[in-house]
Structures are given as C-alpha cells and as structure tokens.
Scaffold this active site. Structure first.
Site, mmCIF file in Angstrom:
data_model
loop_
_atom_site.group_PDB
_atom_site.id
_atom_site.type_symbol
_atom_site.label_atom_id
_atom_site.label_comp_id
_atom_site.label_asym_id
_atom_site.label_seq_id
_atom_site.Cartn_x
_atom_site.Cartn_y
_atom_site.Cartn_z
ATOM 1 C CE1 TYR A 100 -1.993 -24.815 8.191
ATOM 2 C CE2 TYR A 100 -3.101 -23.696 6.382
ATOM 3 C CZ TYR A 100 -2.330 -24.744 6.857
ATOM 4 O OH TYR A 100 -1.891 -25.704 5.993
ATOM 5 C CG HIS A 117 -4.339 1.626 -3.416
ATOM 6 N ND1 HIS A 117 -3.773 1.356 -2.192
ATOM 7 C CD2 HIS A 117 -5.450 0.840 -3.500
ATOM 8 C CE1 HIS A 117 -4.515 0.465 -1.547
ATOM 9 N NE2 HIS A 117 -5.538 0.137 -2.322
ATOM 10 N NE ARG A 171 -3.073 -2.921 -2.014
ATOM 11 C CZ ARG A 171 -2.699 -3.804 -1.100
ATOM 12 N NH1 ARG A 171 -1.385 -4.069 -0.941
ATOM 13 N NH2 ARG A 171 -3.580 -4.434 -0.357
ATOM 14 C CE LYS A 214 -5.171 1.131 5.012
ATOM 15 N NZ LYS A 214 -5.991 1.419 3.829
ATOM 16 C CG HIS A 246 -6.507 -8.232 0.923
ATOM 17 N ND1 HIS A 246 -6.881 -8.578 -0.356
ATOM 18 C CD2 HIS A 246 -6.231 -6.902 0.879
ATOM 19 C CE1 HIS A 246 -6.837 -7.513 -1.136
ATOM 20 N NE2 HIS A 246 -6.444 -6.481 -0.398
ATOM 21 N NE ARG A 301 -3.858 -2.015 2.514
ATOM 22 C CZ ARG A 301 -3.715 -3.195 3.114
ATOM 23 N NH1 ARG A 301 -2.582 -3.481 3.744
ATOM 24 N NH2 ARG A 301 -4.693 -4.078 3.103
#
Length: 404
Positions: free
Chosen positions: A367, A331, A334, A269, A357, A242
């Site tokens: 995991y 941006h 991405r 984030k 994410h 980002r």
C-alpha cells in the site's frame, strides 16, 4: 585356553597358515608371511560365516574381544554381524565425507536465492574467514558445543561482538539444515545463545534543533572544507538520505524537471526503489554540484577517480574540523529531521517513508509503495523552508499541522 598378550607376541609364522582360538568364536589366524588376522566364526541363517575383525597388533586383544561381544549381541538380535559391520563402515565413511564445509556450502547455495547477491557474497566470505578455518574440515557429528564456543569466543576476543553473535546464528542455522536433511542429529550451537557479552548501544549523535541554525550558518562560511563536501552535507540535510546512499548517488538517478531522485533497490537497504521528492532548495544544490562533477557518473566522485564514489569519511571529517566531533554526524541529521517533523505534526507514515524505513507488514508495504510521494513532496519542501528559516537566524518553532 584363552589367548594372552604375551602368547600373541610369541606367535611365529610357519610353513602353513594356522589358528589360535580365544573362545566364543574369536581366533587369530597366522599366515606364513607373519601377518596375523583376527576372525570371528559364527553361524547365521544355517550357514557358517566369518567376520574379518582386523589385524594384530593394530587391533589389540581387548579390542578384538569387544568386537566379538558386539557381534554376538547382533546375533542375539537376529542380525548378521557382517552386514552390521558393513553398515557401520559405510556410515563412518559418509560421516567422514560429511564435513561442515560441504554442508555449509549446500546451505548457502539454498539460501542465496532469497538473498541479494551482495549479502550472499558477504555471508560466505565471513564463513570462510571466521568459521571454516576452525571446523570446516571436521565431520558434523564430531563438532561439539565446546568447539563452537571456542570459535565464537575467539571472534569476540578481537572485539567483533556483533560478528560473534551473527556467526553463532549462522552455525546454528547450518546445523538445523543438517538435521533436517539427515546429516546430523544434534545442534551444538543451539544452547550457546547469550554466551557472547552484550555491547553497550552507542546512539548516533544527532544535532539538536537549537544547534541546527548555527551549524547551517557555519557550513556556509567555514573555509576548511572542500566545495563539493560542503554541497554533499547540504544535500544530505535537505534529502535526509543515508550517507551511503548519498555518496553513491549517480546523475542518471536524478530527474530535475520532475524534481525527483530515484535510488535503485540494489543501493537501498530494502528490496524496492526509493523515491526522494526534491525541494526547490535541493534542486538548486544539485545544479551547483553539476558544475563540479557533471562529467562524472557520480555526483560525489572520489578525489582519486571520477568513476568511484567519495570516501565515507569525507563528510564526517569535515564536521570534525567544524568542531562537531562526538556531537553530531551526517547520519544524525535523519534523527533530527524525524524529531522536528513529528513535533510539527506531520503524518508518521510520511516521515518513515521519507527515511526509507522498510515496512515489514507485507500488506502495508504494498500500500505504501504507491502512496505518499506527493505528501512527501510537501513535507520535504516544508523541511527545506524550515532550514532556511533557521539559517537566517529566525526563531522557528514547529507548529502542529492539522492536515498531517
């Protein structure tokens, strides 16, 4: 005979205190000083008692009779009017002290333990700016739905659509807390969901695969761009980080021998550290950046100070000068990466992890935290090689991978 307004106005003080009855236990007491006091006489539990109703003319004849009638109703219910009036006074005083601001602060203190400090600070600043000037000093029971509606419509009127929705939700949460803790009985914000107009979603412009090669070649040759901004754009594309994460990058986060960039959780984030495996090309770019800014703690310091990071508009304006205004943004790379990598057949979990994410499922999150670094190392090297092919003008078509 019952009293009248005219008779009350004509009452004159005398040398001794005297009384004039209105009936039903209500009378007015006139003192030698001229002060006039309403009293209600009654018997309770076998004792004669007096209820202080108030002074005349502050309490009018009609108001005094209303208080008398309420006192008589309490007596029929077996309640002592003096005790009930005391309860009412205490409740009124508690409500007057029970302002929205005090409960909002208590709510915020409770919530902040689960929030990041930056989010907590920003939330309270928004409350101080948008909410407290309108209803902060008002007792909670006095705040009506119309008051909240007026407040959030005022925010909406300045064009801050999402802020208006957010602040309605904040008020709703504060009132729910007030109800849970016995400070309010109703929530004036609950039924205001949907009163703020919707804002059309603006998708971040992303560059197409066909435009990516020409852009990369232009990026190398364009002369109206600072060298450090050029390198920032290159690293943005190679790492798909980002913009805020890249602009705030610090040298201590990079391990070029391990070919890793570790972004601390406080800059992400999400609540965990994010590891970005660096391709060979990304390491080369970082080494070039070091020539320019190696003496700063930041990879991309501000023009004004080596101790603050680059402006958020630096890369955007560079792309505007290159002719991509409204076509693509930093941006947006991405989304371009995600589309191409998915079409190439890479595992979707690898791609999502590369984009940082956050996984909301707690089991999968735990995991995933320990997995995919090596897999993503292969993915990021593939991406860098793919970009090299595009930059050289090759017609690179993603081929679905059997090992993804």
């Amino acid at each position: 005979m019952k009293l009248s307004d005219l008779a009350l106005r004509r009452l004159k003080p005398s040398e001794k205190t005297y009384r004039k009855a209105d009936g039903g236990g209500l009378f007015i007491e006139v003192r030698p000083t001229g002060a006039r006091y309403w009293r209600f006489a009654y018997r309770f539990a076998g004792k004669q008692k007096l209820l202080a109703v108030g002074t005349y003319p502050e309490i009018s004849l009609a108001e005094a009779r209303t208080i008398r009638d309420q006192a008589r109703a309490w007596l029929r219910e077996g309640k002592d009017p003096v005790s009930e009036r005391r309860k009412e006074r205490i409740e009124r005083e508690a409500q007057a002290a029970n302002t929205f601001k005090l409960v909002a602060l208590e709510w915020w203190e409770m919530k902040r333990g689960a929030w990041k400090e930056r989010h907590a600070t920003r939330t309270w600043r928004r409350i101080e700016r948008d909410i407290l000037p309108a209803i902060g000093n008002r007792p909670l029971p006095e705040i009506e739905p119309y008051d909240v509606l007026t407040l959030i419509k005022g925010i909406e009127a300045r064009g801050a659509i999402e802020t208006a929705k957010r602040q309605r939700a904040v008020i709703d949460s504060i009132f729910r807390y007030a109800i849970q803790t016995g400070r309010a009985k109703t929530n004036p914000a609950t039924n205001l969901v949907g009163v703020v107009k919707s804002k059309r979603t603006r998708h971040i412009p992303a560059m197409s695969r066909e435009a990516l090669g020409p852009f990369l070649r232009q990026l190398e040759e364009f002369d109206r761009i600072k060298p450090i901004t050029r390198l920032a754009l290159k690293l943005t594309i190679l790492t798909v980080a980002r913009s805020a994460e890249l602009r705030g990058a610090r040298w201590k986060e990079f391990d070029l021998e391990a070919r890793e960039w570790r972004i601390p959780a406080k800059r992400m984030k999400m609540p965990t550290e994010h590891i970005i495996p660096l391709s060979r090309q990304a390491v080369e770019v970082v080494e070039q950046i070091k020539v320019f800014t190696g003496r700063s703690p930041h990879l991309f310091p501000s023009d004004r100070s080596f101790h603050t990071s680059m402006s958020e508009n630096a890369m955007i304006y560079a792309m505007h000068r290159m002719g991509y205004k409204g076509i693509a943004t930093p941006h947006g790379f991405r989304a371009t990466f995600s589309t191409i990598a998915n079409e190439a057949g890479f595992n979707a979990d690898w791609i999502e992890k590369a984009l940082a994410h956050e996984e909301r499922n707690q089991v999968r999150k735990a995991y995933h935290r320990a997995l995919y670094v090596e897999e993503r190392r292969k993915l990021m090297q593939w991406w860098a090689d793919y970009l090299d092919g595009l930059k050289q003008g090759a017609q690179v078509v993603p081929i679905r991978r059997a090992d993804g």
